[in-house]
Each structure stands twice: as C-alpha cells, then as structure tokens.
Design an enzyme around this catalytic site. Structure first.
Site, PDB file in Angstrom:
ATOM      1  N   GLY A  43      14.256 -14.153  30.692  1.00 33.23           N
ATOM      2  CA  GLY A  43      13.264 -14.318  29.640  1.00 33.23           C
ATOM      3  C   GLY A  43      13.462 -13.278  28.555  1.00 33.23           C
ATOM      4  N   GLN A  48      11.520  -8.208  21.358  1.00 29.65           N
ATOM      5  CA  GLN A  48      12.613  -7.491  22.036  1.00 29.65           C
ATOM      6  C   GLN A  48      13.913  -7.541  21.228  1.00 29.65           C
ATOM      7  OE1 GLN A  48      11.872  -9.460  26.074  1.00 29.65           O
ATOM      8  NE2 GLN A  48      12.664  -7.443  26.646  1.00 29.65           N
ATOM      9  N   CYS A  91      12.848  -5.488  33.085  1.00 32.33           N
ATOM     10  CA  CYS A  91      12.740  -5.840  31.666  1.00 32.33           C
ATOM     11  C   CYS A  91      14.029  -5.473  30.949  1.00 32.33           C
ATOM     12  CB  CYS A  91      11.559  -5.082  31.053  1.00 32.33           C
ATOM     13  SG  CYS A  91      11.317  -5.425  29.309  1.00 32.33           S
ATOM     14  N   LEU A  92      14.512  -6.378  30.083  1.00 36.39           N
ATOM     15  CA  LEU A  92      15.761  -6.102  29.365  1.00 36.39           C
ATOM     16  C   LEU A  92      15.611  -4.941  28.381  1.00 36.39           C
ATOM     17  CD1 LEU A  92      17.098  -9.715  28.656  1.00 36.39           C
ATOM     18  CD2 LEU A  92      17.761  -8.139  30.481  1.00 36.39           C
ATOM     19  N   HIS A 133       4.780 -11.856  31.771  1.00 34.04           N
ATOM     20  CA  HIS A 133       5.556 -10.700  31.297  1.00 34.04           C
ATOM     21  C   HIS A 133       5.916 -10.867  29.817  1.00 34.04           C
ATOM     22  CE1 HIS A 133       8.839  -7.547  31.926  1.00 34.04           C
ATOM     23  NE2 HIS A 133       9.188  -8.100  30.788  1.00 34.04           N
ATOM     24  N   GLU A 134       6.418 -12.059  29.459  1.00 31.21           N
ATOM     25  CA  GLU A 134       6.856 -12.293  28.075  1.00 31.21           C
ATOM     26  C   GLU A 134       5.676 -12.347  27.112  1.00 31.21           C
ATOM     27  OE1 GLU A 134       9.848 -11.769  27.553  1.00 31.21           O
ATOM     28  OE2 GLU A 134      10.556 -12.021  29.603  1.00 31.21           O
ATOM     29  N   HIS A 137       4.626  -8.998  26.113  1.00 29.10           N
ATOM     30  CA  HIS A 137       5.477  -8.421  25.065  1.00 29.10           C
ATOM     31  C   HIS A 137       4.917  -8.717  23.675  1.00 29.10           C
ATOM     32  CE1 HIS A 137       8.940  -6.501  26.838  1.00 29.10           C
ATOM     33  NE2 HIS A 137       9.245  -7.542  27.596  1.00 29.10           N
TER      34      HIS A 137
HETATM   35 ZN    ZN Z   1      10.450  -7.514  29.228  1.00 30.01          ZN
END
Ligand code: ZN
Length: 193
Positions: A43, A48, A91-92, A133-134, A137
């Site tokens: 995701g 991000q 998380c990226l 989670h997304e 963000h």
């Molecule tokens: Zn994340």
C-alpha cells in the site's frame, strides 16, 4: 517522484480532497504503483510521495503482474468499524521498522476510483489493516502514533535514527529544508483546488 521517509513534513500533512481526476492523476497513480512494487510494499498513500491529496493505492499481493488486485482509493472514508485485532505492521516511510498495532478487525470503506465512480468495500484481515494504515497517512498519522507509550519507547531509537538521517540529508542539501518542503506542499494543494 520518490517515497519520502520520516520525518518528511508531507507525512504530517492533512491531505486535501481530490476534485479533478484527469490523465495527469492517472499517470501519478501509475508511478505510485511502480514505486510501491519496487519497494515491495502492499500500500502507498499520496503524501508518501510528497503529494498532499486524499488518495492511496493497494495491491495486497505486492505482485506487479496481479493487475486485477490493484485498487485505487480517492477521497476515501471509513463508514463502519467492527471489532479490534492486533498484528504486526510496517511502513515504506519507516523502512525495516515493524511493531504490532491494534486496529479495527473489519471496516467498510467508501471511495472513488480512477474513473470517478464511487464504490463501497467491506474488508477484514490484511486488507482492513492496510486500508486503515493508508487512510491514517492522509490525515498525517503514522502507525508509530498508534503505539502504546511502552511500545513507543521500544521503537524510539529506530525512530531517532530516521530523524538523524533525514536532518543530515537536509544539512548536506540533498533534501530541502522543512520550510521549503512545506511551501511545495501548499502549492500542490492549490493544484487540486
Ligand atoms: Zn505507511
């Protein structure tokens, strides 16, 4: 376009709704999928990649060949939640940092797709976790914010390392100063209003 890391100010920005779905946006989404696959993620939220708009993408298989598993959520909202469950999350924007997070077990999400059509989706397990989670963000919330006081102390040194690395890159000019990054974000908000 690149994936930004904590503590980039885009990750603390409350993203604004998308009012125009055009070719430029479709191209941006394609690039986001490519970046997500390259980073082996499932995701990715627009902020991000430094874009302060309410949009995130998912492909729970993380496999670029599984095109039918690609989902785009524009102006998403969670309209229903059921139960809670704890499981490990990463998380990226905080690579290699993992910790269990408590989330709703099942959620119902409403959003628009890239054709501008509204849809509703009921998700549980990994999909439910990823959606929450997304969506966090887009409100400038990171999974580390969802940890208990105790858990936050456990990850504090790793979080600190991200902070140090980011500030070093700013000092050497690889990344602009926060004030300049924040100005860029405000200009990008104007492009969707
Ligand atoms: Zn994340």
């Amino acid at each position: 376009m690149q994936i930004v890391h904590f503590p980039h100010p885009a990750l603390r920005f409350k993203s604004t709704p998308i009012i125009r779905i055009d070719n430029e946006l479709r191209q941006i989404v394609r690039e986001m999928f490519d970046l997500m696959y390259a980073a082996e993620g499932i995701g990715l939220a627009a902020n991000q990649v430094g874009l302060p708009w309410r949009l995130f993408i998912l492909n729970l298989t993380a496999d670029p060949n599984e095109k039918e598993e690609e989902h785009v959520f524009i102006n998403p909202e969670i309209i229903e939640r059921k139960g809670t469950i704890e499981a490990e999350e990463g998380c990226l924007s905080l690579p290699k940092l993992y910790h269990p997070v408590r989330r709703s077990q099942e959620v119902v999400i409403e959003a628009y797709d890239l054709t501008g059509a509204g849809f509703e989706m009921t998700v549980d397990d990994l999909a439910s976790r990823a959606v929450q989670h997304e969506l966090d963000h887009l409100d400038g919330v990171l999974f580390i914010d969802r940890l208990s006081e105790f858990a936050r102390r456990e990850v504090a040194s790793q979080v600190n390392d991200f902070e140090t690395a980011f500030r070093q890159q700013q000092q050497t000019g690889i990344i602009p100063a926060d004030t300049e990054l924040e100005q860029q974000l405000r200009e990008l908000v104007q492009r969707q209003s």
